[in-house]
Design a protein around this motif. Structure first.
Motif, PDB file in Angstrom:
ATOM      1  N   ARG A  89       0.836  -1.210   0.000  1.00 44.13           N
ATOM      2  CA  ARG A  89       0.000   0.000   0.000  1.00 44.13           C
ATOM      3  C   ARG A  89       0.866   1.253   0.000  1.00 44.13           C
ATOM      4  NH1 ARG A  89      -4.699   1.687   4.457  1.00 44.13           N
ATOM      5  NH2 ARG A  89      -5.066   3.790   3.604  1.00 44.13           N
ATOM      6  N   VAL A  90       1.928   1.241   0.777  1.00 38.02           N
ATOM      7  CA  VAL A  90       2.797   2.424   0.851  1.00 38.02           C
ATOM      8  C   VAL A  90       3.427   2.711  -0.505  1.00 38.02           C
ATOM      9  CG1 VAL A  90       4.923   3.340   1.858  1.00 38.02           C
ATOM     10  CG2 VAL A  90       3.250   2.205   3.316  1.00 38.02           C
ATOM     11  N   ASP A  91       3.936   1.677  -1.167  1.00 36.79           N
ATOM     12  CA  ASP A  91       4.567   1.880  -2.472  1.00 36.79           C
ATOM     13  C   ASP A  91       3.567   2.388  -3.505  1.00 36.79           C
ATOM     14  OD1 ASP A  91       6.919   1.049  -1.385  1.00 36.79           O
ATOM     15  OD2 ASP A  91       7.099  -0.790  -2.551  1.00 36.79           O
ATOM     16  N   ARG A  92       2.346   1.861  -3.465  1.00 42.70           N
ATOM     17  CA  ARG A  92       1.326   2.288  -4.425  1.00 42.70           C
ATOM     18  C   ARG A  92       0.916   3.740  -4.173  1.00 42.70           C
ATOM     19  NH1 ARG A  92      -0.876  -2.088  -7.210  1.00 42.70           N
ATOM     20  NH2 ARG A  92      -2.830  -0.999  -7.629  1.00 42.70           N
ATOM     21  N   GLU A  93       0.737   4.111  -2.908  1.00 44.86           N
ATOM     22  CA  GLU A  93       0.378   5.493  -2.587  1.00 44.86           C
ATOM     23  C   GLU A  93       1.503   6.448  -2.970  1.00 44.86           C
ATOM     24  OE1 GLU A  93      -0.516   5.281   1.567  1.00 44.86           O
ATOM     25  OE2 GLU A  93      -2.631   4.801   1.230  1.00 44.86           O
ATOM     26  N   THR A  94       2.732   6.059  -2.652  1.00 41.21           N
ATOM     27  CA  THR A  94       3.879   6.907  -2.975  1.00 41.21           C
ATOM     28  C   THR A  94       3.984   7.127  -4.477  1.00 41.21           C
ATOM     29  OG1 THR A  94       5.078   6.151  -1.018  1.00 41.21           O
ATOM     30  CG2 THR A  94       6.386   7.124  -2.789  1.00 41.21           C
ATOM     31  N   TYR A  95       3.769   6.061  -5.246  1.00 42.47           N
ATOM     32  CA  TYR A  95       3.806   6.169  -6.703  1.00 42.47           C
ATOM     33  C   TYR A  95       2.781   7.178  -7.204  1.00 42.47           C
ATOM     34  CZ  TYR A  95       2.713   5.013 -11.534  1.00 42.47           C
ATOM     35  OH  TYR A  95       2.451   5.100 -12.878  1.00 42.47           O
ATOM     36  N   LEU A  96       1.547   7.073  -6.741  1.00 41.30           N
ATOM     37  CA  LEU A  96       0.496   7.978  -7.217  1.00 41.30           C
ATOM     38  C   LEU A  96       0.738   9.413  -6.756  1.00 41.30           C
ATOM     39  CD1 LEU A  96      -2.677   5.752  -6.854  1.00 41.30           C
ATOM     40  CD2 LEU A  96      -1.739   6.693  -8.969  1.00 41.30           C
ATOM     41  N   HIS A  97       1.230   9.590  -5.551  1.00 39.40           N
ATOM     42  CA  HIS A  97       1.512  10.948  -5.066  1.00 39.40           C
ATOM     43  C   HIS A  97       2.564  11.626  -5.942  1.00 39.40           C
ATOM     44  CE1 HIS A  97       0.120   9.673  -0.768  1.00 39.40           C
ATOM     45  NE2 HIS A  97      -0.869   9.788  -1.618  1.00 39.40           N
ATOM     46  N   ASN A  98       3.574  10.862  -6.358  1.00 34.72           N
ATOM     47  CA  ASN A  98       4.619  11.434  -7.216  1.00 34.72           C
ATOM     48  C   ASN A  98       4.145  11.619  -8.651  1.00 34.72           C
ATOM     49  OD1 ASN A  98       7.566  11.610  -5.959  1.00 34.72           O
ATOM     50  ND2 ASN A  98       6.501   9.926  -4.944  1.00 34.72           N
ATOM     51  N   THR A  99       3.319  10.698  -9.122  1.00 37.80           N
ATOM     52  CA  THR A  99       2.950  10.682 -10.534  1.00 37.80           C
ATOM     53  C   THR A  99       1.837  11.661 -10.879  1.00 37.80           C
ATOM     54  OG1 THR A  99       3.627   8.374 -10.725  1.00 37.80           O
ATOM     55  CG2 THR A  99       2.113   9.202 -12.411  1.00 37.80           C
ATOM     56  N   GLY A 129       3.462  -3.513 -12.801  1.00 40.58           N
ATOM     57  CA  GLY A 129       2.799  -4.581 -13.519  1.00 40.58           C
ATOM     58  C   GLY A 129       1.333  -4.760 -13.207  1.00 40.58           C
ATOM     59  N   THR A 130       0.753  -3.880 -12.403  1.00 43.22           N
ATOM     60  CA  THR A 130      -0.660  -3.984 -12.040  1.00 43.22           C
ATOM     61  C   THR A 130      -1.352  -2.636 -12.239  1.00 43.22           C
ATOM     62  OG1 THR A 130      -0.274  -3.399  -9.714  1.00 43.22           O
ATOM     63  CG2 THR A 130      -0.155  -5.736 -10.290  1.00 43.22           C
ATOM     64  N   GLU A 131      -2.658  -2.691 -12.449  1.00 46.23           N
ATOM     65  CA  GLU A 131      -3.434  -1.463 -12.579  1.00 46.23           C
ATOM     66  C   GLU A 131      -3.648  -0.830 -11.209  1.00 46.23           C
ATOM     67  OE1 GLU A 131      -6.719  -1.479 -15.801  1.00 46.23           O
ATOM     68  OE2 GLU A 131      -6.701  -3.522 -14.994  1.00 46.23           O
ATOM     69  N   VAL A 132      -3.628   0.493 -11.150  1.00 47.79           N
ATOM     70  CA  VAL A 132      -4.088   1.169  -9.956  1.00 47.79           C
ATOM     71  C   VAL A 132      -5.612   1.143  -9.972  1.00 47.79           C
ATOM     72  CG1 VAL A 132      -2.040   2.610  -9.789  1.00 47.79           C
ATOM     73  CG2 VAL A 132      -4.037   3.464 -11.031  1.00 47.79           C
ATOM     74  N   THR A 133      -6.228   1.537  -8.877  1.00 47.76           N
ATOM     75  CA  THR A 133      -7.689   1.529  -8.789  1.00 47.76           C
ATOM     76  C   THR A 133      -8.210   2.951  -8.653  1.00 47.76           C
ATOM     77  OG1 THR A 133      -7.793   1.398  -6.369  1.00 47.76           O
ATOM     78  CG2 THR A 133      -7.538  -0.680  -7.588  1.00 47.76           C
ATOM     79  N   TRP A 134      -9.494   3.128  -8.959  1.00 52.39           N
ATOM     80  CA  TRP A 134     -10.081   4.457  -8.808  1.00 52.39           C
ATOM     81  C   TRP A 134     -10.082   4.901  -7.348  1.00 52.39           C
ATOM     82  CZ3 TRP A 134      -9.957   7.753 -12.354  1.00 52.39           C
ATOM     83  CH2 TRP A 134     -10.184   7.427 -13.680  1.00 52.39           C
ATOM     84  N   ASP A 135     -10.297   3.971  -6.438  1.00 50.54           N
ATOM     85  CA  ASP A 135     -10.245   4.347  -5.014  1.00 50.54           C
ATOM     86  C   ASP A 135      -8.870   4.900  -4.657  1.00 50.54           C
ATOM     87  OD1 ASP A 135     -12.860   3.629  -4.544  1.00 50.54           O
ATOM     88  OD2 ASP A 135     -12.382   1.649  -3.723  1.00 50.54           O
ATOM     89  N   GLU A 136      -7.826   4.271  -5.176  1.00 47.45           N
ATOM     90  CA  GLU A 136      -6.468   4.750  -4.902  1.00 47.45           C
ATOM     91  C   GLU A 136      -6.233   6.119  -5.533  1.00 47.45           C
ATOM     92  OE1 GLU A 136      -3.857   0.626  -4.575  1.00 47.45           O
ATOM     93  OE2 GLU A 136      -4.440   1.349  -6.561  1.00 47.45           O
ATOM     94  N   VAL A 137      -6.719   6.312  -6.760  1.00 42.58           N
ATOM     95  CA  VAL A 137      -6.527   7.588  -7.445  1.00 42.58           C
ATOM     96  C   VAL A 137      -7.282   8.700  -6.720  1.00 42.58           C
ATOM     97  CG1 VAL A 137      -7.015   8.870  -9.567  1.00 42.58           C
ATOM     98  CG2 VAL A 137      -6.077   6.554  -9.689  1.00 42.58           C
ATOM     99  N   PHE A 138      -8.536   8.436  -6.342  1.00 42.05           N
ATOM    100  CA  PHE A 138      -9.321   9.468  -5.659  1.00 42.05           C
ATOM    101  C   PHE A 138      -8.691   9.834  -4.313  1.00 42.05           C
ATOM    102  CE2 PHE A 138     -13.288   7.708  -7.975  1.00 42.05           C
ATOM    103  CZ  PHE A 138     -12.975   8.455  -9.098  1.00 42.05           C
ATOM    104  N   ALA A 139      -8.183   8.826  -3.598  1.00 39.40           N
ATOM    105  CA  ALA A 139      -7.527   9.106  -2.322  1.00 39.40           C
ATOM    106  C   ALA A 139      -6.262   9.933  -2.533  1.00 39.40           C
ATOM    107  CB  ALA A 139      -7.186   7.789  -1.610  1.00 39.40           C
ATOM    108  N   ALA A 140      -5.514   9.639  -3.592  1.00 40.79           N
ATOM    109  CA  ALA A 140      -4.295  10.402  -3.888  1.00 40.79           C
ATOM    110  C   ALA A 140      -4.634  11.848  -4.252  1.00 40.79           C
ATOM    111  CB  ALA A 140      -3.519   9.735  -5.015  1.00 40.79           C
ATOM    112  N   VAL A 141      -5.682  12.048  -5.031  1.00 38.21           N
ATOM    113  CA  VAL A 141      -6.101  13.409  -5.389  1.00 38.21           C
ATOM    114  C   VAL A 141      -6.473  14.195  -4.126  1.00 38.21           C
ATOM    115  CG1 VAL A 141      -7.911  14.764  -6.529  1.00 38.21           C
ATOM    116  CG2 VAL A 141      -6.834  12.853  -7.732  1.00 38.21           C
TER     117      VAL A 141
END
Length: 305
Positions: A89-99, A129-141
């Motif tokens: 979860r941390v790596d995925r959140e960090t990726y979206l925050h930077n991207t 290698g995996t898709e992010v999710t809309w929940d993850e994107v909305f939380a990052a926004v």
């Protein structure tokens, strides 16, 4: 960049099919299908993976098309690392925050907005290698808006984003977000930071690290070139022993490089040192106060506090 994204998907597909056995020979078309990739992309993906030493050709046709491959030891290791990152979860959140900030900067016209819905068709929709999710994107926004990096407008079925002035500065910085945000913190007076039973005492721009009882450090404000070089060497020596995540290790390496280049200027050196302590001190505490790292922290405090 697209080839790397698709190659990551291919590696995860190969990992699933092989069960982690580097002796298992895999049909490339089967791996492409398992990874959900388009068949015409297969040859380019395999060629790239072979150039990186991640797969080895077992059968190549006369026209140059590889039909059978197997994972190399390096390929298997990389595939396992992708699997680990993709489930963190941390790596995925960090990726979206930077991207997302940089994506919004690239996609939003001057004075306009980028539709977040368009992010789903961008190559950045894929992480490890995996898709992010809309929940993850909305939380990052939401997070980036709260941190003052994005401006957001919302309507039924639509979310528009555009970078703030701070977000634009980050997009131009080529830094990781945590390092960039650490640099934004204002300098201040003397403070104490508590990490378990350990205390870092000193100004925000530096800090003294003590463990146990009755430990004290003294600070000075000169930046001696030899001392700075010795500190950089100390930090590079202890960094691999801190048990940092991949993201933290990259942050620390970048900060140490900055310290080596710019640390001779007292104000700049103090700001970089502050960022370094925010990575190193919690790691030292968590690892049981490594003596080499303690010595490096004390040396840095003496230079920059």
């Amino acid at each position: 960049m697209w080839i790397e994204r698709k190659a990551e998907r291919f590696l995860l597909g190969a990992l699933d099919l092989s069960g982690g056995d580097v002796q298992d020979i895999l049909g490339t078309s089967q791996v492409v299908q398992t990874a959900g990739l388009d068949a015409p992309d297969g040859p380019a993906i395999i060629s790239w993976l072979m150039s990186q030493g991640y797969v080895k050709s077992e059968v190549t046709q006369a026209n140059g098309v590889t039909t059978l491959i197997r994972l190399t030891a390096n390929g298997l290791e990389h595939a396992y690392e992708l699997r680990r990152r993709s489930t963190s979860r941390v790596d995925r959140e960090t990726y979206l925050h930077n991207t997302l900030v940089r994506w919004a900067h690239d996609r939003s016209p001057a004075g306009g907005w980028a539709s977040v819905q368009e992010f789903a068709v961008d190559e950045n929709w894929w992480f490890a290698g995996t898709e992010v999710t809309w929940d993850e994107v909305f939380a990052a926004v939401d997070y980036l808006q709260a941190e003052g990096l994005l401006k957001v407008e919302r309507a039924a079925g639509y979310i528009g984003v555009t970078p703030t002035a701070l977000g634009t500065n980050f997009a131009h910085s080529h830094m990781l977000l945590r390092s960039f945000m650490n640099r934004q913190q204002p300098s201040g007076g003397s403070v104490s930071h508590y990490y378990g039973s350990n205390v870092v005492n000193g100004a925000v721009s530096g800090g003294n690290f003590a463990t146990g009882g009755n430990n004290t450090q003294t600070s000075n404000h000169g930046v001696d070139a030899e001392s700075l070089a010795a500190l950089v060497a100390q930090l590079r020596e202890v960094a691999p022993n801190l048990g940092l995540s991949e993201e933290e290790a990259q942050d620390l390496a970048a900060e140490i490089d900055d310290l080596e280049r710019e640390g001779a200027e007292p104000g700049r050196g103090a700001r970089i040192w502050r960022s370094i302590t925010r990575i190193v001190v919690p790691a030292v505490v968590g690892a049981g106060a490594d003596q080499g790292a303690q010595a490096a922290i004390a040396a840095g405090a003496a230079l920059f506090s």
